[in-house]
Design an enzyme around this catalytic site. Structure first.
Site, PDB file in Angstrom:
ATOM      1  N   THR A 125      37.995  32.359  43.855  1.00 31.29           N
ATOM      2  CA  THR A 125      37.528  33.307  44.862  1.00 31.29           C
ATOM      3  C   THR A 125      37.151  34.634  44.214  1.00 31.29           C
ATOM      4  O   THR A 125      37.782  35.069  43.257  1.00 31.29           O
ATOM      5  CB  THR A 125      38.632  33.535  45.912  1.00 31.29           C
ATOM      6  OG1 THR A 125      39.047  32.271  46.428  1.00 31.29           O
ATOM      7  CG2 THR A 125      38.124  34.383  47.058  1.00 31.29           C
ATOM      8  N   VAL A 126      36.111  35.265  44.744  1.00 32.58           N
ATOM      9  CA  VAL A 126      35.640  36.552  44.232  1.00 32.58           C
ATOM     10  C   VAL A 126      36.010  37.647  45.220  1.00 32.58           C
ATOM     11  O   VAL A 126      35.775  37.514  46.425  1.00 32.58           O
ATOM     12  CB  VAL A 126      34.117  36.547  44.018  1.00 32.58           C
ATOM     13  CG1 VAL A 126      33.654  37.870  43.402  1.00 32.58           C
ATOM     14  CG2 VAL A 126      33.697  35.382  43.132  1.00 32.58           C
ATOM     15  N   ASP A 153      23.362  25.751  37.405  1.00 34.02           N
ATOM     16  CA  ASP A 153      23.659  25.943  38.819  1.00 34.02           C
ATOM     17  C   ASP A 153      22.768  27.038  39.405  1.00 34.02           C
ATOM     18  O   ASP A 153      23.236  27.944  40.096  1.00 34.02           O
ATOM     19  CB  ASP A 153      25.136  26.288  39.007  1.00 34.02           C
ATOM     20  CG  ASP A 153      25.634  25.984  40.420  1.00 34.02           C
ATOM     21  OD1 ASP A 153      24.949  25.230  41.150  1.00 34.02           O
ATOM     22  OD2 ASP A 153      26.701  26.494  40.798  1.00 34.02           O
ATOM     23  N   LYS A 189      36.888  37.803  39.851  1.00 40.52           N
ATOM     24  CA  LYS A 189      36.954  36.351  40.082  1.00 40.52           C
ATOM     25  C   LYS A 189      38.356  35.864  39.713  1.00 40.52           C
ATOM     26  O   LYS A 189      38.817  36.050  38.593  1.00 40.52           O
ATOM     27  CB  LYS A 189      35.897  35.633  39.235  1.00 40.52           C
ATOM     28  CG  LYS A 189      34.486  36.023  39.613  1.00 40.52           C
ATOM     29  CD  LYS A 189      33.448  35.326  38.753  1.00 40.52           C
ATOM     30  CE  LYS A 189      33.302  33.882  39.125  1.00 40.52           C
ATOM     31  NZ  LYS A 189      32.140  33.251  38.449  1.00 40.52           N
ATOM     32  N   GLY A 249      33.310  31.792  43.730  1.00 46.48           N
ATOM     33  CA  GLY A 249      32.632  31.965  42.452  1.00 46.48           C
ATOM     34  C   GLY A 249      32.623  30.725  41.594  1.00 46.48           C
ATOM     35  O   GLY A 249      32.497  30.812  40.379  1.00 46.48           O
ATOM     36  N   GLY A 250      32.748  29.544  42.175  1.00 41.94           N
ATOM     37  CA  GLY A 250      32.680  28.306  41.404  1.00 41.94           C
ATOM     38  C   GLY A 250      34.052  27.810  41.019  1.00 41.94           C
ATOM     39  O   GLY A 250      34.459  26.718  41.394  1.00 41.94           O
ATOM     40  N   PHE A 251      34.804  28.613  40.243  1.00 47.93           N
ATOM     41  CA  PHE A 251      36.138  28.178  39.834  1.00 47.93           C
ATOM     42  C   PHE A 251      37.212  28.932  40.607  1.00 47.93           C
ATOM     43  O   PHE A 251      38.394  28.685  40.449  1.00 47.93           O
ATOM     44  CB  PHE A 251      36.343  28.363  38.327  1.00 47.93           C
ATOM     45  CG  PHE A 251      36.565  29.792  37.926  1.00 47.93           C
ATOM     46  CD1 PHE A 251      37.843  30.317  37.879  1.00 47.93           C
ATOM     47  CD2 PHE A 251      35.505  30.609  37.612  1.00 47.93           C
ATOM     48  CE1 PHE A 251      38.058  31.634  37.517  1.00 47.93           C
ATOM     49  CE2 PHE A 251      35.702  31.931  37.247  1.00 47.93           C
ATOM     50  CZ  PHE A 251      36.991  32.437  37.196  1.00 47.93           C
TER      51      PHE A 251
END
Length: 414
Positions: free
Chosen positions: A99-100, A212, A114, A95-97
């Site tokens: 793990t989801v 993004d 997230k 998720g970018g920052f």
């Protein structure tokens, strides 16, 4: 006498070596102690910085934003249980920052949780940024934030609604691409709903730049309606600003060339990324693919080159009916022409998201009525002529996000 002198010499040598050894041990121990103290001070400073920022963000969120959310505060234990202890089998992706994970709350709601990778300042900043931005948003095509953990939690976690049908990328060229073909009607609707979400972000005050936009961040519900997600890199725009100067961040193949070259982020940066998404919807190809020919690695460049040579039929996914249904041919031609405008290397020449949305809605309405075929071909040739000497540029060789030592070069903060 000689024996006595030799004995004295050995004694002195032994004492000297013992003394030197003792001093060396003391020096070594002292250095270890000093290094340990230095490390502890750094850890303490980082911990304080983390706690101060976390406390500040969460206190603001709890009291200022909390009332607008369905259930703003979750306990770590509740989310740990909901995800089966953050079981790897429940992972949905990156998720970018962090793990989801897929989870299920006690009230029966399916959620996407997230989880922050690590408690450092940059990750915390992205977390704060996402909570701050998403808590302000209300749109049918944006993913809904249910809440997050409080400042007292052992970890920072965001809780989103769970979107069951994967991403657009999954259906175009990913894990779900082989299941069934995503038809043109669904693809055009995805384009319209994504444009609608971006137009909403660009129209509210303060304006929000997603930064993004890509097919892996466009989620699909069970009815194939769009839910735009992942606001970790998004930016709130100052009301009186024309751009924000910031180190380029985003995903290779989608990054606005003007932003990449001049470090100036504008709403037209999202327009460029959306242009790449349009080309993915037309071709079913990923934005960057190193297995393609060298001149075709970057999809945006590949698309512009094909359209300029009037070889769109070689670029379009042949399964969409481009050569067998004149209505679909007309719509795809017009969407390709719009995509060319979005991919222009100069931001000022690109249309705004409001215009993009309006054009897509006209294409859809007129296309299914059979009015778009001839018009689409004519407009596409005109766009190709105008852009004959213009090529977009988005780095082919970059496979990671750009990392920034600071989120912005101005006084503006996320």
């Amino acid at each position: 006498m000689n024996l006595s002198a030799e004995g004295s010499s050995k004694t002195a040598l032994t004492i000297g070596l013992s003394t030197a050894g003792g001093l060396s041990f003391i020096i070594f121990f002292s250095l270890c102690f000093l290094l340990y103290r230095h490390w502890k001070k750094k850890q303490f400073a980082r911990s304080n910085l983390y706690n101060r920022n976390n406390s500040f963000m969460m206190s603001n969120f709890d009291y200022e934003q909390g009332s607008s959310l369905t259930s703003p505060i979750f306990s770590y234990g509740e989310l740990y249980e909901a995800t089966n202890g953050f079981d790897t089998s429940e992972e949905l992706g990156d998720g970018g920052f962090g793990t989801v994970y897929k989870g299920k709350l006690k009230d029966g709601r399916a959620v996407a949780v997230k989880r922050l990778y690590e408690n450092n300042y940059r990750r915390l900043e992205q977390f704060m940024n996402e909570v701050k931005i998403v808590s302000l948003l209300r749109h049918q095509n944006l993913v809904t934030l249910y809440g997050c953990t409080s400042r007292h939690s052992r970890e920072l976690l965001l809780v989103y609604e769970f979107i069951p049908n994967g991403t657009v990328a999954d259906h175009l060229h990913g894990s779900r691409a082989s299941e069934s073909l995503l038809p043109w009607k669904a693809r055009l609707n995805i384009a319209i709903e994504t444009a609608d979400a971006l137009n909403y972000l660009h129209s509210i005050e303060p304006q929000i730049i997603h930064r993004d936009v890509k097919t892996t961040n466009i989620l699909l519900d069970s009815s194939f309606h769009v839910k735009l997600a992942d606001f970790g890199l998004s930016r709130l725009f100052p009301l009186d600003a024309t751009h924000v100067s910031t180190t380029p961040q985003g995903t290779a193949g989608y990054v606005d060339p003007e932003y990449y070259q001049c470090y100036q982020l504008t709403d037209k940066s999202d327009v460029y990324s959306f242009g790449v998404v349009l080309m993915e919807l037309i071709s079913s190809m990923p934005a960057v693919d190193i297995s393609r020919d060298r001149n075709e690695v970057n999809l945006a460049n590949f698309a512009v080159r094909k359209i300029q040579k009037q070889e769109l039929d070689e670029f379009v996914d042949p399964r969409l009916g481009y050569n067998s249904d004149y209505r679909i041919k007309g719509m795809i031609s017009e969407v390709a022409g719009l995509g060319l405008r979005c991919l222009h290397s100069e931001g000022e020449v690109r249309p705004g998201m409001k215009e993009v949305l309006e054009i897509l809605r006209v294409i859809e309405k007129s296309g299914w009525m059979g009015e778009g075929a001839v018009k689409g071909d004519v407009e596409l040739k005109e766009e190709a002529r105008l852009l004959k000497c213009v090529s977009p540029y988005s780095p082919d060789t970059v496979t990671e996000r750009w990392e920034s030592t600071s989120s912005s070069m101005t006084s503006f903060t996320s």
